[in-house]
Design a protein around this motif. Structure first.
Motif, PDB file in Angstrom:
ATOM      1  N   GLN A  70       0.865  -1.176   0.000  1.00  0.00           N
ATOM      2  CA  GLN A  70       0.000   0.000   0.000  1.00  0.00           C
ATOM      3  C   GLN A  70       0.902   1.226   0.000  1.00  0.00           C
ATOM      4  O   GLN A  70       2.113   1.098   0.208  1.00  0.00           O
ATOM      5  CB  GLN A  70      -0.898  -0.001   1.235  1.00  0.00           C
ATOM      6  N   ALA A  71       0.341   2.386  -0.246  1.00  0.00           N
ATOM      7  CA  ALA A  71       1.126   3.617  -0.171  1.00  0.00           C
ATOM      8  C   ALA A  71       1.596   3.816   1.278  1.00  0.00           C
ATOM      9  O   ALA A  71       0.830   3.587   2.217  1.00  0.00           O
ATOM     10  CB  ALA A  71       0.286   4.801  -0.632  1.00  0.00           C
ATOM     11  N   ILE A  72       2.845   4.206   1.447  1.00  0.00           N
ATOM     12  CA  ILE A  72       3.433   4.412   2.772  1.00  0.00           C
ATOM     13  C   ILE A  72       3.921   5.858   2.840  1.00  0.00           C
ATOM     14  O   ILE A  72       4.834   6.230   2.098  1.00  0.00           O
ATOM     15  CB  ILE A  72       4.601   3.444   3.028  1.00  0.00           C
ATOM     16  N   PRO A  73       3.324   6.667   3.707  1.00  0.00           N
ATOM     17  CA  PRO A  73       3.779   8.062   3.801  1.00  0.00           C
ATOM     18  C   PRO A  73       5.155   8.186   4.439  1.00  0.00           C
ATOM     19  O   PRO A  73       5.593   7.300   5.185  1.00  0.00           O
ATOM     20  CB  PRO A  73       2.721   8.742   4.683  1.00  0.00           C
ATOM     21  N   ALA A  74       5.840   9.278   4.150  1.00  0.00           N
ATOM     22  CA  ALA A  74       7.139   9.548   4.764  1.00  0.00           C
ATOM     23  C   ALA A  74       6.998   9.511   6.277  1.00  0.00           C
ATOM     24  O   ALA A  74       6.049  10.046   6.841  1.00  0.00           O
ATOM     25  CB  ALA A  74       7.648  10.911   4.316  1.00  0.00           C
ATOM     26  N   GLY A  75       7.919   8.812   6.944  1.00  0.00           N
ATOM     27  CA  GLY A  75       7.919   8.711   8.394  1.00  0.00           C
ATOM     28  C   GLY A  75       7.082   7.584   8.956  1.00  0.00           C
ATOM     29  O   GLY A  75       7.141   7.301  10.148  1.00  0.00           O
ATOM     30  N   HIS A  77       5.800   3.691   9.726  1.00  0.00           N
ATOM     31  CA  HIS A  77       6.414   2.405  10.035  1.00  0.00           C
ATOM     32  C   HIS A  77       6.363   1.525   8.785  1.00  0.00           C
ATOM     33  O   HIS A  77       5.323   1.386   8.147  1.00  0.00           O
ATOM     34  CB  HIS A  77       5.632   1.766  11.187  1.00  0.00           C
ATOM     35  N   VAL A  78       7.468   0.914   8.451  1.00  0.00           N
ATOM     36  CA  VAL A  78       7.566   0.008   7.304  1.00  0.00           C
ATOM     37  C   VAL A  78       7.803  -1.380   7.882  1.00  0.00           C
ATOM     38  O   VAL A  78       8.857  -1.659   8.462  1.00  0.00           O
ATOM     39  CB  VAL A  78       8.720   0.432   6.364  1.00  0.00           C
ATOM     40  N   HIS A  79       6.782  -2.251   7.756  1.00  0.00           N
ATOM     41  CA  HIS A  79       6.856  -3.564   8.406  1.00  0.00           C
ATOM     42  C   HIS A  79       5.900  -4.522   7.698  1.00  0.00           C
ATOM     43  O   HIS A  79       5.395  -4.220   6.619  1.00  0.00           O
ATOM     44  CB  HIS A  79       6.517  -3.404   9.886  1.00  0.00           C
ATOM     45  N   LEU A  80       5.609  -5.653   8.311  1.00  0.00           N
ATOM     46  CA  LEU A  80       4.779  -6.691   7.683  1.00  0.00           C
ATOM     47  C   LEU A  80       3.380  -6.226   7.298  1.00  0.00           C
ATOM     48  O   LEU A  80       2.775  -6.797   6.397  1.00  0.00           O
ATOM     49  CB  LEU A  80       4.652  -7.901   8.631  1.00  0.00           C
ATOM     50  N   HIS A  81       2.845  -5.205   7.970  1.00  0.00           N
ATOM     51  CA  HIS A  81       1.492  -4.753   7.679  1.00  0.00           C
ATOM     52  C   HIS A  81       1.401  -3.982   6.363  1.00  0.00           C
ATOM     53  O   HIS A  81       0.311  -3.805   5.827  1.00  0.00           O
ATOM     54  CB  HIS A  81       0.946  -3.896   8.830  1.00  0.00           C
ATOM     55  N   ASN A  82       2.549  -3.527   5.820  1.00  0.00           N
ATOM     56  CA  ASN A  82       2.498  -2.781   4.564  1.00  0.00           C
ATOM     57  C   ASN A  82       3.611  -3.166   3.583  1.00  0.00           C
ATOM     58  O   ASN A  82       3.830  -2.469   2.600  1.00  0.00           O
ATOM     59  CB  ASN A  82       2.502  -1.262   4.831  1.00  0.00           C
ATOM     60  N   VAL A  83       4.280  -4.272   3.849  1.00  0.00           N
ATOM     61  CA  VAL A  83       5.351  -4.760   2.976  1.00  0.00           C
ATOM     62  C   VAL A  83       5.195  -6.260   2.773  1.00  0.00           C
ATOM     63  O   VAL A  83       4.908  -7.002   3.712  1.00  0.00           O
ATOM     64  CB  VAL A  83       6.752  -4.491   3.593  1.00  0.00           C
ATOM     65  N   THR A  90       4.954 -14.727   3.469  1.00  0.00           N
ATOM     66  CA  THR A  90       4.434 -14.067   4.666  1.00  0.00           C
ATOM     67  C   THR A  90       4.047 -15.077   5.737  1.00  0.00           C
ATOM     68  O   THR A  90       4.295 -14.868   6.914  1.00  0.00           O
ATOM     69  CB  THR A  90       3.222 -13.187   4.311  1.00  0.00           C
ATOM     70  N   TYR A  91       3.466 -16.230   5.352  1.00  0.00           N
ATOM     71  CA  TYR A  91       3.044 -17.202   6.361  1.00  0.00           C
ATOM     72  C   TYR A  91       4.238 -17.687   7.175  1.00  0.00           C
ATOM     73  O   TYR A  91       4.116 -17.990   8.348  1.00  0.00           O
ATOM     74  CB  TYR A  91       2.292 -18.378   5.735  1.00  0.00           C
ATOM     75  N   ALA A  92       5.429 -17.750   6.574  1.00  0.00           N
ATOM     76  CA  ALA A  92       6.612 -18.188   7.313  1.00  0.00           C
ATOM     77  C   ALA A  92       7.026 -17.146   8.339  1.00  0.00           C
ATOM     78  O   ALA A  92       7.535 -17.478   9.401  1.00  0.00           O
ATOM     79  CB  ALA A  92       7.762 -18.464   6.348  1.00  0.00           C
ATOM     80  N   LEU A  93       6.810 -15.866   8.041  1.00  0.00           N
ATOM     81  CA  LEU A  93       7.161 -14.807   8.975  1.00  0.00           C
ATOM     82  C   LEU A  93       6.220 -14.771  10.162  1.00  0.00           C
ATOM     83  O   LEU A  93       6.583 -14.343  11.247  1.00  0.00           O
ATOM     84  CB  LEU A  93       7.128 -13.446   8.264  1.00  0.00           C
ATOM     85  N   GLU A  94       4.981 -15.217   9.958  1.00  0.00           N
ATOM     86  CA  GLU A  94       3.969 -15.173  11.007  1.00  0.00           C
ATOM     87  C   GLU A  94       3.934 -16.446  11.846  1.00  0.00           C
ATOM     88  O   GLU A  94       3.251 -16.505  12.851  1.00  0.00           O
ATOM     89  CB  GLU A  94       2.597 -14.919  10.385  1.00  0.00           C
ATOM     90  N   ALA A  95       4.668 -17.469  11.449  1.00  0.00           N
ATOM     91  CA  ALA A  95       4.655 -18.741  12.179  1.00  0.00           C
ATOM     92  C   ALA A  95       5.280 -18.577  13.555  1.00  0.00           C
ATOM     93  O   ALA A  95       6.223 -17.819  13.736  1.00  0.00           O
ATOM     94  CB  ALA A  95       5.423 -19.799  11.388  1.00  0.00           C
ATOM     95  N   THR A  96       4.743 -19.286  14.514  1.00  0.00           N
ATOM     96  CA  THR A  96       5.347 -19.267  15.848  1.00  0.00           C
ATOM     97  C   THR A  96       6.461 -20.291  15.888  1.00  0.00           C
ATOM     98  O   THR A  96       6.560 -21.171  15.033  1.00  0.00           O
ATOM     99  CB  THR A  96       4.306 -19.605  16.937  1.00  0.00           C
ATOM    100  N   SER A  97       7.287 -20.213  16.900  1.00  0.00           N
ATOM    101  CA  SER A  97       8.423 -21.139  16.996  1.00  0.00           C
ATOM    102  C   SER A  97       7.965 -22.584  17.079  1.00  0.00           C
ATOM    103  O   SER A  97       8.658 -23.490  16.639  1.00  0.00           O
ATOM    104  CB  SER A  97       9.296 -20.768  18.191  1.00  0.00           C
ATOM    105  N   GLU A  98       6.770 -22.843  17.662  1.00  0.00           N
ATOM    106  CA  GLU A  98       6.270 -24.211  17.758  1.00  0.00           C
ATOM    107  C   GLU A  98       5.889 -24.766  16.390  1.00  0.00           C
ATOM    108  O   GLU A  98       5.898 -25.957  16.168  1.00  0.00           O
ATOM    109  CB  GLU A  98       5.045 -24.296  18.666  1.00  0.00           C
TER     110      GLU A  98
END
Length: 102
Positions: A70-75, A77-83, A90-98
């Motif tokens: 999505q569009a990300i304004p200057a300043g 947060h750039v993270h999983l919710h918009n990248v 993405t499913y691998a990033l959201e997996a828990t250690s178990e």
């Protein structure tokens, strides 16, 4: 002048990396003005150096690490919710250690 709490790893990057935590409501100085950080962000998190268009590559260390969903304004947060990672599903990033095979 850019806020000293922000680290630019490469002149080609479109994100800054936080040198330490920044509390919600604090203002940071960017190259093109100022931005208010809406939520507390910790050491190592990324914020947009400038406005980033939806679909544009996120560049860190001078290399693309993902694409803006999505569009990300200057300043902002750039993270999983918009990248979306260009390398790790993405499913691998959201997996828990178990859930991660050993």
């Amino acid at each position: 002048m850019t806020d000293t709490r922000l680290l630019l790893l490469s002149p080609d990057d479109n994100v800054f990396v936080l040198r330490g935590a920044i509390d919600a409501g604090e203002t940071v100085a960017l190259e093109a003005g100022q931005a208010t950080v809406p939520v507390r962000l910790g050491l190592g998190h990324k914020i947009a150096r400038r406005a980033i268009a939806a679909g544009e590559k996120i560049v860190k260390y001078g290399a693309p690490i993902g694409s803006a969903t999505q569009a990300i304004p200057a300043g902002a947060h750039v993270h999983l919710h918009n990248v979306k990672s260009d390398y790790t599903p993405t499913y691998a990033l959201e997996a828990t250690s178990e859930e991660v095979p050993r």
